[in-house]
Design a protein around this motif. Sequence first.
Motif, PDB file in Angstrom:
ATOM      1  N   ASP A  95       0.838  -1.196   0.000  1.00  0.00           N
ATOM      2  CA  ASP A  95       0.000   0.000   0.000  1.00  0.00           C
ATOM      3  C   ASP A  95       0.880   1.256   0.000  1.00  0.00           C
ATOM      4  O   ASP A  95       0.427   2.338   0.372  1.00  0.00           O
ATOM      5  CB  ASP A  95      -0.940   0.020   1.207  1.00  0.00           C
ATOM      6  CG  ASP A  95      -0.215  -0.050   2.556  1.00  0.00           C
ATOM      7  OD1 ASP A  95       0.886  -0.627   2.610  1.00  0.00           O
ATOM      8  OD2 ASP A  95      -0.761   0.451   3.564  1.00  0.00           O
ATOM      9  N   SER A  97       2.111   4.197  -1.451  1.00  0.00           N
ATOM     10  CA  SER A  97       1.572   4.996  -2.557  1.00  0.00           C
ATOM     11  C   SER A  97       2.650   5.682  -3.389  1.00  0.00           C
ATOM     12  O   SER A  97       2.389   6.078  -4.526  1.00  0.00           O
ATOM     13  CB  SER A  97       0.594   6.049  -2.023  1.00  0.00           C
ATOM     14  OG  SER A  97       1.218   6.913  -1.085  1.00  0.00           O
ATOM     15  N   GLN A 117      -2.736  -1.659  -2.833  1.00  0.00           N
ATOM     16  CA  GLN A 117      -3.895  -1.302  -2.028  1.00  0.00           C
ATOM     17  C   GLN A 117      -3.955   0.218  -1.865  1.00  0.00           C
ATOM     18  O   GLN A 117      -3.008   0.836  -1.397  1.00  0.00           O
ATOM     19  CB  GLN A 117      -3.815  -1.982  -0.657  1.00  0.00           C
ATOM     20  CG  GLN A 117      -3.787  -3.499  -0.720  1.00  0.00           C
ATOM     21  CD  GLN A 117      -5.072  -4.087  -1.232  1.00  0.00           C
ATOM     22  OE1 GLN A 117      -6.162  -3.596  -0.911  1.00  0.00           O
ATOM     23  NE2 GLN A 117      -4.983  -5.148  -2.024  1.00  0.00           N
ATOM     24  N   ARG A 118      -5.077   0.806  -2.247  1.00  0.00           N
ATOM     25  CA  ARG A 118      -5.191   2.263  -2.317  1.00  0.00           C
ATOM     26  C   ARG A 118      -5.474   2.910  -0.959  1.00  0.00           C
ATOM     27  O   ARG A 118      -6.001   2.307  -0.054  1.00  0.00           O
ATOM     28  CB  ARG A 118      -6.337   2.662  -3.274  1.00  0.00           C
ATOM     29  CG  ARG A 118      -6.260   2.141  -4.688  1.00  0.00           C
ATOM     30  CD  ARG A 118      -5.193   2.767  -5.525  1.00  0.00           C
ATOM     31  NE  ARG A 118      -5.175   4.203  -5.541  1.00  0.00           N
ATOM     32  CZ  ARG A 118      -5.736   4.974  -6.496  1.00  0.00           C
ATOM     33  NH1 ARG A 118      -6.383   4.411  -7.500  1.00  0.00           N
ATOM     34  NH2 ARG A 118      -5.619   6.291  -6.472  1.00  0.00           N
ATOM     35  N   GLY A 119      -5.096   4.209  -0.872  1.00  0.00           N
ATOM     36  CA  GLY A 119      -5.605   5.050   0.203  1.00  0.00           C
ATOM     37  C   GLY A 119      -4.617   5.652   1.166  1.00  0.00           C
ATOM     38  O   GLY A 119      -4.990   6.478   2.003  1.00  0.00           O
ATOM     39  N   ASP A 123      -2.275   9.507  -1.649  1.00  0.00           N
ATOM     40  CA  ASP A 123      -2.708   8.732  -2.804  1.00  0.00           C
ATOM     41  C   ASP A 123      -4.011   9.334  -3.343  1.00  0.00           C
ATOM     42  O   ASP A 123      -5.002   9.445  -2.617  1.00  0.00           O
ATOM     43  CB  ASP A 123      -2.924   7.282  -2.377  1.00  0.00           C
ATOM     44  CG  ASP A 123      -3.483   6.401  -3.481  1.00  0.00           C
ATOM     45  OD1 ASP A 123      -3.313   6.750  -4.666  1.00  0.00           O
ATOM     46  OD2 ASP A 123      -4.073   5.356  -3.156  1.00  0.00           O
ATOM     47  N   TRP A 125      -6.930   8.922  -4.440  1.00  0.00           N
ATOM     48  CA  TRP A 125      -7.866   7.807  -4.496  1.00  0.00           C
ATOM     49  C   TRP A 125      -9.312   8.301  -4.430  1.00  0.00           C
ATOM     50  O   TRP A 125     -10.025   8.272  -5.428  1.00  0.00           O
ATOM     51  CB  TRP A 125      -7.546   6.845  -3.353  1.00  0.00           C
ATOM     52  CG  TRP A 125      -8.413   5.636  -3.267  1.00  0.00           C
ATOM     53  CD1 TRP A 125      -8.870   4.876  -4.291  1.00  0.00           C
ATOM     54  CD2 TRP A 125      -8.896   5.036  -2.067  1.00  0.00           C
ATOM     55  NE1 TRP A 125      -9.613   3.830  -3.824  1.00  0.00           N
ATOM     56  CE2 TRP A 125      -9.641   3.892  -2.454  1.00  0.00           C
ATOM     57  CE3 TRP A 125      -8.767   5.322  -0.722  1.00  0.00           C
ATOM     58  CZ2 TRP A 125     -10.260   3.057  -1.520  1.00  0.00           C
ATOM     59  CZ3 TRP A 125      -9.366   4.486   0.210  1.00  0.00           C
ATOM     60  CH2 TRP A 125     -10.108   3.369  -0.194  1.00  0.00           C
ATOM     61  N   SER A 127     -12.093  10.746  -4.742  1.00  0.00           N
ATOM     62  CA  SER A 127     -12.252  12.000  -5.484  1.00  0.00           C
ATOM     63  C   SER A 127     -13.468  12.750  -4.970  1.00  0.00           C
ATOM     64  O   SER A 127     -14.607  12.284  -5.096  1.00  0.00           O
ATOM     65  CB  SER A 127     -12.413  11.698  -6.982  1.00  0.00           C
ATOM     66  OG  SER A 127     -12.554  12.884  -7.720  1.00  0.00           O
ATOM     67  N   GLN A 145      -6.155  15.488   0.694  1.00  0.00           N
ATOM     68  CA  GLN A 145      -6.403  14.206   0.040  1.00  0.00           C
ATOM     69  C   GLN A 145      -6.568  13.091   1.057  1.00  0.00           C
ATOM     70  O   GLN A 145      -7.430  12.218   0.904  1.00  0.00           O
ATOM     71  CB  GLN A 145      -5.274  13.863  -0.938  1.00  0.00           C
ATOM     72  CG  GLN A 145      -5.497  12.562  -1.700  1.00  0.00           C
ATOM     73  CD  GLN A 145      -6.750  12.567  -2.537  1.00  0.00           C
ATOM     74  OE1 GLN A 145      -6.936  13.435  -3.387  1.00  0.00           O
ATOM     75  NE2 GLN A 145      -7.642  11.597  -2.300  1.00  0.00           N
ATOM     76  N   ASN A 149      -9.518  10.405   1.710  1.00  0.00           N
ATOM     77  CA  ASN A 149      -9.324   8.957   1.734  1.00  0.00           C
ATOM     78  C   ASN A 149      -9.878   8.325   2.999  1.00  0.00           C
ATOM     79  O   ASN A 149     -10.473   7.244   2.964  1.00  0.00           O
ATOM     80  CB  ASN A 149      -7.829   8.628   1.612  1.00  0.00           C
ATOM     81  CG  ASN A 149      -7.258   8.963   0.249  1.00  0.00           C
ATOM     82  OD1 ASN A 149      -7.983   9.226  -0.707  1.00  0.00           O
ATOM     83  ND2 ASN A 149      -5.938   8.966   0.146  1.00  0.00           N
ATOM     84  N   PRO A 160      -5.537   0.614   4.447  1.00  0.00           N
ATOM     85  CA  PRO A 160      -4.671  -0.002   3.430  1.00  0.00           C
ATOM     86  C   PRO A 160      -3.685  -1.045   3.943  1.00  0.00           C
ATOM     87  O   PRO A 160      -3.502  -2.086   3.316  1.00  0.00           O
ATOM     88  CB  PRO A 160      -3.944   1.202   2.821  1.00  0.00           C
ATOM     89  CG  PRO A 160      -4.846   2.368   3.069  1.00  0.00           C
ATOM     90  CD  PRO A 160      -5.481   2.093   4.386  1.00  0.00           C
TER      91      PRO A 160
END
Length: 395
Positions: A95, A97, A117-119, A123, A125, A127, A145, A149, A160
């Motif tokens: 994860d 990023s 793995q996002r977030g 990241d 991610w 929106s 951001q 997330n 993540p």
Amino acid sequence: MKAILIMMDTCCRHMLRLYRPEAKASTPNIDRLAERSLVFDNHFIASAPCMPARRDILTGRVNFLERGWGPVEPYDVTLPRILRENGIFTHIVTDHSHYMEIGGEGYLQQYQTWDFQRGQETDVWVSSIRDPGSPEPHLGTVFRQYQCNRTRFHTDADRPTPRTFASAVDWLQQNEGEDNFFLTVEAFDPHEPFDASEEFRAMYPDDFDVFYEWPRYSALNDQETPEAVEHLRNQYCATLSMADKWLGKLLDEIDRQGMWEDTCIIFTSDHGHMLGEHGVTGKNRFHAWDEMCRIPLLVHMPGDFRAGEHIGALTQNTDLFPTLLECFGVDAQIYRTPIHGKSWMPLIKGEAEKIRDYAIYGWFGQPVNITDGRYTYFRAAGKGNAPLNAYMASL
């Protein structure tokens, strides 16, 4: 032969009871792994921070002597590439990023397959045109951001790093009974922001009621009182304990499959973090104190060979490259790639008491440090640090 490399970003050695019994953080699964591993007591970084440290590992070279933060270079000969060419299947789950940002290109693609793995951190991610707002009052840094997330995180399982360990468990289950693979499990936690679910924050209570989970990279100011610093350390410990819980799920799967008998398992980090020690928080902008640069290392050898013993020899993460190649029986010399790393196998087998007399480490264009494992010479960059050449492919 099978090997698993487990990395926890920003896992501070001095916060682990394994190395410092009076430490606050509860990490029963790191301790559990240590019981079945050789414990290295004098393990240091080579380059910092994140991407330079990873190029150290993938190439066996000290990145900061050549360049700063950057991608895998076209001329790099990497560990996963060599293993692939010798019939070893390679997979990474992470994860982290920064692999997905400019300057992090090419690292994941060295592996045959990868799972991201996002977030984490910034990241891009979730929106949201609507501004999620910033907690007030707060200390340190708050990034828009990450505030977006974190709206997806309701339990620890949503975050993540837990998803990273869960993905690694799934991969092992899907490939149960297979041999000749190298799995990298790279968790971003406990890297800042130190954001854990309530279950783990409750383990480290305090009365500080100002939002503070992402420290500045600077000297402490008047607002960063001893109470604030203690709260920051509590947030760090909570995040570390959360990651440790999910490491335990990976160890449970290793138990279930009986992989201790035929698998090399390595646990380490890329660097530490200053949490008020020496009057600063963060990294990269001060001397390379041990809290930043002396990191944990556990090596489990198949069959619990020498489990629980300690090795005091001086080692670095650049050594992962030749060590893992030797474990897999691959001769790195045929690739004619110069490396700085030294295999740990003579230490592990008891054939040598040391593999180097000193270690050099630091940041590109900033402090250069040398240690013999007991004493360290700090050399800070002066004004007008020149000439300074970066060795990398031109854009």
